[in-house]
Design a protein around this motif. Structure first.
Motif, PDB file in Angstrom:
ATOM      1  N   MET A 132      -8.686  -2.915   0.221  1.00 21.14           N
ATOM      2  CA  MET A 132      -7.878  -3.864  -0.498  1.00 21.14           C
ATOM      3  C   MET A 132      -7.048  -2.516  -1.242  1.00 21.14           C
ATOM      4  O   MET A 132      -5.843  -2.514  -1.074  1.00 21.14           O
ATOM      5  N   ARG A 133      -7.558  -2.473  -2.094  1.00 18.86           N
ATOM      6  CA  ARG A 133      -7.239  -1.732  -3.707  1.00 18.86           C
ATOM      7  C   ARG A 133      -6.613  -0.798  -3.546  1.00 18.86           C
ATOM      8  O   ARG A 133      -5.779  -0.454  -3.812  1.00 18.86           O
ATOM      9  N   TYR A 134      -7.451  -0.012  -2.354  1.00 19.92           N
ATOM     10  CA  TYR A 134      -6.764   1.430  -2.002  1.00 19.92           C
ATOM     11  C   TYR A 134      -5.387   1.395  -1.289  1.00 19.92           C
ATOM     12  O   TYR A 134      -4.306   2.023  -1.218  1.00 19.92           O
ATOM     13  N   VAL A 135      -5.504   0.572   0.049  1.00 16.34           N
ATOM     14  CA  VAL A 135      -4.519   0.120   0.479  1.00 16.34           C
ATOM     15  C   VAL A 135      -2.850  -0.763  -0.464  1.00 16.34           C
ATOM     16  O   VAL A 135      -1.694  -0.106  -0.368  1.00 16.34           O
ATOM     17  N   ALA A 136      -3.373  -1.287  -1.242  1.00 17.54           N
ATOM     18  CA  ALA A 136      -2.356  -1.542  -2.452  1.00 17.54           C
ATOM     19  C   ALA A 136      -1.467  -0.754  -2.973  1.00 17.54           C
ATOM     20  O   ALA A 136      -0.901  -0.710  -4.045  1.00 17.54           O
ATOM     21  N   ALA A 137      -3.153   0.514  -3.332  1.00 16.39           N
ATOM     22  CA  ALA A 137      -2.288   1.689  -4.499  1.00 16.39           C
ATOM     23  C   ALA A 137      -1.343   2.339  -3.458  1.00 16.39           C
ATOM     24  O   ALA A 137      -0.582   2.660  -4.590  1.00 16.39           O
ATOM     25  N   ALA A 138      -1.509   2.169  -2.548  1.00 21.86           N
ATOM     26  CA  ALA A 138      -0.453   3.468  -1.148  1.00 21.86           C
ATOM     27  C   ALA A 138       0.815   2.272  -1.569  1.00 21.86           C
ATOM     28  O   ALA A 138       2.079   3.417  -1.567  1.00 21.86           O
TER      29      ALA A 138
ATOM     30  N   LEU B 143       1.858   1.126  -3.520  1.00 27.73           N
ATOM     31  CA  LEU B 143       2.908   0.917  -4.990  1.00 27.73           C
ATOM     32  C   LEU B 143       3.274   2.147  -5.343  1.00 27.73           C
ATOM     33  O   LEU B 143       4.043   2.420  -5.697  1.00 27.73           O
ATOM     34  N   THR B 144       2.932   3.398  -4.460  1.00 30.12           N
ATOM     35  CA  THR B 144       3.276   4.774  -4.564  1.00 30.12           C
ATOM     36  C   THR B 144       4.412   5.433  -3.769  1.00 30.12           C
ATOM     37  O   THR B 144       5.624   5.606  -4.063  1.00 30.12           O
ATOM     38  N   ALA B 145       4.215   4.546  -2.617  1.00 28.92           N
ATOM     39  CA  ALA B 145       5.630   4.741  -1.505  1.00 28.92           C
ATOM     40  C   ALA B 145       6.750   3.771  -2.269  1.00 28.92           C
ATOM     41  O   ALA B 145       7.349   4.200  -2.568  1.00 28.92           O
ATOM     42  N   LEU B 146       5.907   2.748  -2.790  1.00 24.83           N
ATOM     43  CA  LEU B 146       7.044   1.936  -3.678  1.00 24.83           C
ATOM     44  C   LEU B 146       8.092   3.157  -4.990  1.00 24.83           C
ATOM     45  O   LEU B 146       8.999   2.329  -5.155  1.00 24.83           O
ATOM     46  N   ALA B 147       7.613   3.963  -5.005  1.00 24.84           N
ATOM     47  CA  ALA B 147       7.716   4.355  -6.486  1.00 24.84           C
ATOM     48  C   ALA B 147       8.424   5.200  -6.024  1.00 24.84           C
ATOM     49  O   ALA B 147       8.817   6.597  -6.738  1.00 24.84           O
TER      50      ALA B 147
ATOM     51  N   ASP C 230      -4.792  11.274  -5.148  1.00 26.90           N
ATOM     52  CA  ASP C 230      -3.930  11.382  -5.981  1.00 26.90           C
ATOM     53  C   ASP C 230      -3.459  10.445  -7.126  1.00 26.90           C
ATOM     54  O   ASP C 230      -3.714   9.850  -7.379  1.00 26.90           O
ATOM     55  N   ASN C 231      -2.402   9.834  -6.173  1.00 25.35           N
ATOM     56  CA  ASN C 231      -1.431   9.160  -6.516  1.00 25.35           C
ATOM     57  C   ASN C 231      -2.551   7.552  -6.978  1.00 25.35           C
ATOM     58  O   ASN C 231      -2.293   7.501  -7.822  1.00 25.35           O
ATOM     59  N   ILE C 232      -3.380   7.186  -6.172  1.00 29.26           N
ATOM     60  CA  ILE C 232      -3.559   6.670  -6.080  1.00 29.26           C
ATOM     61  C   ILE C 232      -5.038   6.614  -6.525  1.00 29.26           C
ATOM     62  O   ILE C 232      -5.082   5.336  -6.762  1.00 29.26           O
ATOM     63  N   THR C 233      -5.653   7.810  -7.515  1.00 27.27           N
ATOM     64  CA  THR C 233      -6.523   7.660  -8.101  1.00 27.27           C
ATOM     65  C   THR C 233      -5.772   7.097  -9.614  1.00 27.27           C
ATOM     66  O   THR C 233      -6.427   6.666  -9.936  1.00 27.27           O
ATOM     67  N   LYS C 234      -4.820   8.660  -9.312  1.00 27.62           N
ATOM     68  CA  LYS C 234      -3.977   7.814 -10.829  1.00 27.62           C
ATOM     69  C   LYS C 234      -3.597   5.891 -11.099  1.00 27.62           C
ATOM     70  O   LYS C 234      -4.108   5.349 -11.810  1.00 27.62           O
ATOM     71  N   ILE C 235      -2.849   5.283  -9.813  1.00 27.52           N
ATOM     72  CA  ILE C 235      -2.708   4.129 -10.191  1.00 27.52           C
ATOM     73  C   ILE C 235      -4.507   3.755 -10.580  1.00 27.52           C
ATOM     74  O   ILE C 235      -4.015   2.136 -11.316  1.00 27.52           O
TER      75      ILE C 235
ATOM     76  N   LYS D 139       3.010   8.423   7.972  1.00 27.45           N
ATOM     77  CA  LYS D 139       3.534   7.321   9.040  1.00 27.45           C
ATOM     78  C   LYS D 139       4.739   6.917   7.951  1.00 27.45           C
ATOM     79  O   LYS D 139       4.031   7.013   6.414  1.00 27.45           O
ATOM     80  N   SER D 140       5.438   5.834   8.196  1.00 31.10           N
ATOM     81  CA  SER D 140       6.333   5.543   7.513  1.00 31.10           C
ATOM     82  C   SER D 140       5.764   3.883   6.870  1.00 31.10           C
ATOM     83  O   SER D 140       5.051   3.363   7.661  1.00 31.10           O
ATOM     84  N   ILE D 141       5.878   3.617   5.583  1.00 31.49           N
ATOM     85  CA  ILE D 141       5.000   2.161   5.455  1.00 31.49           C
ATOM     86  C   ILE D 141       6.025   0.908   5.919  1.00 31.49           C
ATOM     87  O   ILE D 141       5.152   0.319   6.436  1.00 31.49           O
ATOM     88  N   ASP D 142       6.899   1.378   6.769  1.00 31.12           N
ATOM     89  CA  ASP D 142       8.253   0.039   6.843  1.00 31.12           C
ATOM     90  C   ASP D 142       7.610   0.521   8.341  1.00 31.12           C
ATOM     91  O   ASP D 142       7.249  -1.047   9.072  1.00 31.12           O
ATOM     92  N   ASP D 143       7.369   0.868   9.693  1.00 29.44           N
ATOM     93  CA  ASP D 143       6.622   0.849  10.584  1.00 29.44           C
ATOM     94  C   ASP D 143       5.038   0.078  10.124  1.00 29.44           C
ATOM     95  O   ASP D 143       4.850  -0.825  11.140  1.00 29.44           O
TER      96      ASP D 143
END
Length: 111
Positions: free
Chosen positions: A1-7, A9-13, A20-25, A48-52
């Protein structure tokens, strides 16, 4: 779940969802990453699109029960002439109210 949440957050930013971006978060909040799980999440979300993905997940969640089951059985109905049940219920309410007043033990959380 933490990886999905970080993903998410990455997309939101507005950044690309990659390891790399997920590991940074995750490392910014002191969470170590498992490379195998991280690569699985990145692989599943690649291209894939996060919205989809959210729209597809929402459709799946709509079919799941969300609790709010039937109330517990109340027991047997009182026999005819059982008019004593109402005063007993009132007494219980009064006892509960008195009990609640004593719960703070003389001090409050924000005192």
């Amino acid at each position: 779940m933490r990886y999905v949440a970080a993903a998410l957050l990455t997309a939101l930013a507005g950044n690309e969802i990659n390891a790399d971006n997920i590991t940074k978060i995750l490392s910014s909040v002191g969470v170590e990453t498992d490379k195998e799980l991280l690569n699985k999440v990145v692989g599943e979300l690649a291209g894939k699109s996060i919205d989809d993905i959210i729209a597809a997940g929402t459709g799946k969640l709509a079919s799941m029960p969300s609790g709010g089951g039937a109330p517990a059985a109340g027991g047997a109905a009182p026999a005819a002439g059982g008019g004593d049940a109402a005063p007993a219920a009132e007494e219980k309410k009064k006892e509960e109210e008195e009990e609640e007043e004593d719960d703070d033990m003389g001090f409050g959380l924000f005192d």
